[in-house]
Write a protein that holds these residues in place. Structure first.
Motif, PDB file in Angstrom:
ATOM      1  N   ARG A 158       0.829  -1.213   0.000  1.00 31.66           N
ATOM      2  CA  ARG A 158       0.000   0.000   0.000  1.00 31.66           C
ATOM      3  C   ARG A 158       0.861   1.260   0.000  1.00 31.66           C
ATOM      4  NH1 ARG A 158      -4.267  -0.086   4.567  1.00 31.66           N
ATOM      5  NH2 ARG A 158      -5.170  -1.690   3.181  1.00 31.66           N
ATOM      6  N   PRO A 159       1.883   1.387   0.874  1.00 34.33           N
ATOM      7  CA  PRO A 159       2.737   2.581   0.772  1.00 34.33           C
ATOM      8  C   PRO A 159       3.495   2.652  -0.551  1.00 34.33           C
ATOM      9  CG  PRO A 159       3.018   1.508   2.906  1.00 34.33           C
ATOM     10  CD  PRO A 159       2.231   0.570   2.054  1.00 34.33           C
ATOM     11  N   VAL A 160       3.893   1.497  -1.104  1.00 33.20           N
ATOM     12  CA  VAL A 160       4.608   1.509  -2.383  1.00 33.20           C
ATOM     13  C   VAL A 160       3.687   1.997  -3.497  1.00 33.20           C
ATOM     14  CG1 VAL A 160       5.760   0.061  -4.090  1.00 33.20           C
ATOM     15  CG2 VAL A 160       6.202  -0.297  -1.670  1.00 33.20           C
ATOM     16  N   ASP A 161       2.424   1.563  -3.490  1.00 32.55           N
ATOM     17  CA  ASP A 161       1.471   2.063  -4.481  1.00 32.55           C
ATOM     18  C   ASP A 161       1.272   3.578  -4.333  1.00 32.55           C
ATOM     19  OD1 ASP A 161       1.138  -0.476  -5.444  1.00 32.55           O
ATOM     20  OD2 ASP A 161      -0.640  -0.907  -4.235  1.00 32.55           O
ATOM     21  N   GLY A 162       1.242   4.048  -3.092  1.00 28.87           N
ATOM     22  CA  GLY A 162       1.142   5.490  -2.883  1.00 28.87           C
ATOM     23  C   GLY A 162       2.345   6.236  -3.447  1.00 28.87           C
ATOM     24  N   LEU A 163       3.535   5.666  -3.262  1.00 24.91           N
ATOM     25  CA  LEU A 163       4.736   6.288  -3.834  1.00 24.91           C
ATOM     26  C   LEU A 163       4.665   6.332  -5.354  1.00 24.91           C
ATOM     27  CD1 LEU A 163       7.571   4.725  -1.633  1.00 24.91           C
ATOM     28  CD2 LEU A 163       6.692   7.054  -1.534  1.00 24.91           C
ATOM     29  N   ALA A 164       4.160   5.261  -5.956  1.00 22.23           N
ATOM     30  CA  ALA A 164       4.047   5.232  -7.414  1.00 22.23           C
ATOM     31  C   ALA A 164       3.084   6.309  -7.914  1.00 22.23           C
ATOM     32  CB  ALA A 164       3.588   3.848  -7.870  1.00 22.23           C
ATOM     33  N   ARG A 165       1.948   6.463  -7.212  1.00 22.36           N
ATOM     34  CA  ARG A 165       0.998   7.493  -7.636  1.00 22.36           C
ATOM     35  C   ARG A 165       1.591   8.891  -7.507  1.00 22.36           C
ATOM     36  NH1 ARG A 165      -2.548   3.990  -4.839  1.00 22.36           N
ATOM     37  NH2 ARG A 165      -2.355   5.261  -2.951  1.00 22.36           N
ATOM     38  N   VAL A 166       2.294   9.141  -6.421  1.00 21.83           N
ATOM     39  CA  VAL A 166       2.919  10.459  -6.246  1.00 21.83           C
ATOM     40  C   VAL A 166       3.992  10.688  -7.314  1.00 21.83           C
ATOM     41  CG1 VAL A 166       4.359  11.834  -4.703  1.00 21.83           C
ATOM     42  CG2 VAL A 166       2.409  10.597  -3.788  1.00 21.83           C
ATOM     43  N   SER A 167       4.749   9.653  -7.635  1.00 22.11           N
ATOM     44  CA  SER A 167       5.781   9.786  -8.668  1.00 22.11           C
ATOM     45  C   SER A 167       5.158  10.135 -10.020  1.00 22.11           C
ATOM     46  CB  SER A 167       6.579   8.484  -8.774  1.00 22.11           C
ATOM     47  OG  SER A 167       7.221   8.187  -7.553  1.00 22.11           O
TER      48      SER A 167
END
Length: 407
Positions: A158-167
């Motif tokens: 879940r945090p990794v998916d959030g990082l991808a969206r922010v990127s």
């Protein structure tokens, strides 16, 4: 990633359970067999010690081979193991359907042999039920491991998916996007680093805007001096010529500064319906002079896109300019703006000779131009996270599609 982690835990748990449960299952069977054989031995010894070698109270099938050749109890053949036990030895032998326990007993007429038969069902009594219990326990542990692994994987992904969206938002030009630190320490560290990178980009853009403002101020003074020098010339024609050159230079510098400021200010937005309609009306005058039929299809409502009005106008001008530059007079053309996949799709279609994929390369042209028209459209689309597609319809001609994201 969640699925792979769940499969990894399932495989690991299965291997561990197999390594534990298989020996345990074999141990259960061995214990059951030993128990059955112990009960059979105890039954044989009790019959051997009983008066008159009675077999009525024996819990298992008992056969007594008397010294005179007679047999009492359950009928059974006199095997080699029986003859060996008649010499005074206790023997255990495997026979069809189970095992036999042979115990010698002294009687008034000689040595008798007590035979107790243990069937395979007796040897395996309770073992299948125990194995089913072990199998159920193993499956329950595998399922529990998968559920726990899925929960743990979700906490990581879940945090990794959030990082991808922010990127992706940062790549699309949204410099206000920030990641929320969470998850394992490594993921939190990446989120903090990404936020620091975004802050650094903001600082660099602010410094660029200040540099542009300083450039504008620095250039204004020498341009003013140049204009005053031109006005002081005695030759009016020479003064007018230098004044015109100074005006051209000032306009060029102002255009460069405006462009730099526009890039520094970040991504804008506009009503694509209004901008496209206005540029089509502008080019329709030239199209009428050349006898071109222009078909226009625009949404009935405003369509906000994440591109500034000047950028979108330049994109439309580049696409329509390509049609006029690379197709013969009288060639029909169509401009369509529609909502598509959560964004806006701008399509320019003409019935001209078409072009190949090499036209997408910057500076490449098949008609003697600079070849930057499609590159302008491509950069406009990519500035908001969109894309450019070029194709040739079945009936001939060219089709250029610019996908823009909504604001």
């Amino acid at each position: 990633m969640r699925r792979w982690l769940a499969l990894l835990v399932a495989a690991t748990t299965s291997v561990v359970l197999i390594a534990l449960l298989v020996p345990m299952a074999l141990l259960i069977r061995a214990v059951a067999e030993n128990g059955a054989m112990s009960r059979a031995t105890a039954a044989a010894e009790s019959v051997a010690l009983a008066p008159n070698l009675s077999v009525d109270q024996a819990p298992l099938p008992v056969t007594v081979f008397l010294p005179d050749g007679r047999t009492t109890g359950v009928p059974a053949p006199r095997s080699d193991a029986v003859r060996l036990a008649a010499t005074g030895r206790s023997v255990t032998a495997a026979v069809d359907g189970g095992r036999e326990v042979l115990v010698s007993a002294q009687s008034p007429g000689g040595t008798a042999v007590v035979r107790v038969f243990v069937a395979d069902a007796e040897l395996m009594r309770g073992v299948p039920q125990a194995w089913l219990g072990l199998l159920g326990l193993g499956l329950a542990l595998v399922v529990l491991g998968i559920l726990l692994a899925d929960r743990l994987a979700l906490a990581v992904t879940r945090p990794v998916d959030g990082l991808a969206r922010v990127s992706h938002r940062l790549a699309g030009g949204d410099l206000t996007a920030r990641a929320e630190p969470g998850g394992p320490p490594e993921v939190r560290s990446v989120a903090l680093a990404l936020n620091r990178l975004a802050d650094r980009i903001d600082d660099l853009l602010a410094a660029e805007r200040e540099s542009v403002a300083d450039l504008s101020h620095r250039l204004r003074t020498p341009l003013t001096g140049l204009r005053l020098d031109a006005e002081s010339l005695r030759d009016p024609e020479e003064a007018a010529r230098l004044q015109a050159r100074a005006d051209d230079l000032e306009r060029a510098v102002s255009a460069v500064i405006a462009e730099a400021r526009r890039r520094s200010a970040g991504r804008g937005s506009c009503d694509a319906t209004a901008v496209v309609g206005e540029r089509v009306r502008f080019w329709s005058v030239l199209a009428e002079d050349q006898g071109r039929e222009v078909s226009v299809s625009l949404p009935a409502a405003p369509l906000e896109v994440a591109v500034g009005a000047e950028d979108l106008a330049a994109c439309v001008d580049a696409l329509l300019g390509n049609v006029f530059a690379h197709t013969p007079e009288g060639t029909a053309m169509a401009v369509r703006l529609t909502r598509r996949d959560g964004g806006a799709l701008l399509a320019v279609v003409d019935a001209g000779p078409g072009f190949g994929p090499s036209m997408l390369e910057r500076g490449t042209s098949g008609g003697g131009s600079t070849g930057l028209g499609l590159d302008i459209a491509r950069r406009t689309a990519e500035s908001c996270g969109g894309r450019l597609a070029v194709s040739s319809p079945v009936g001939g001609g060219a089709r250029v599609e610019v996908f823009l994201t909504v604001a």
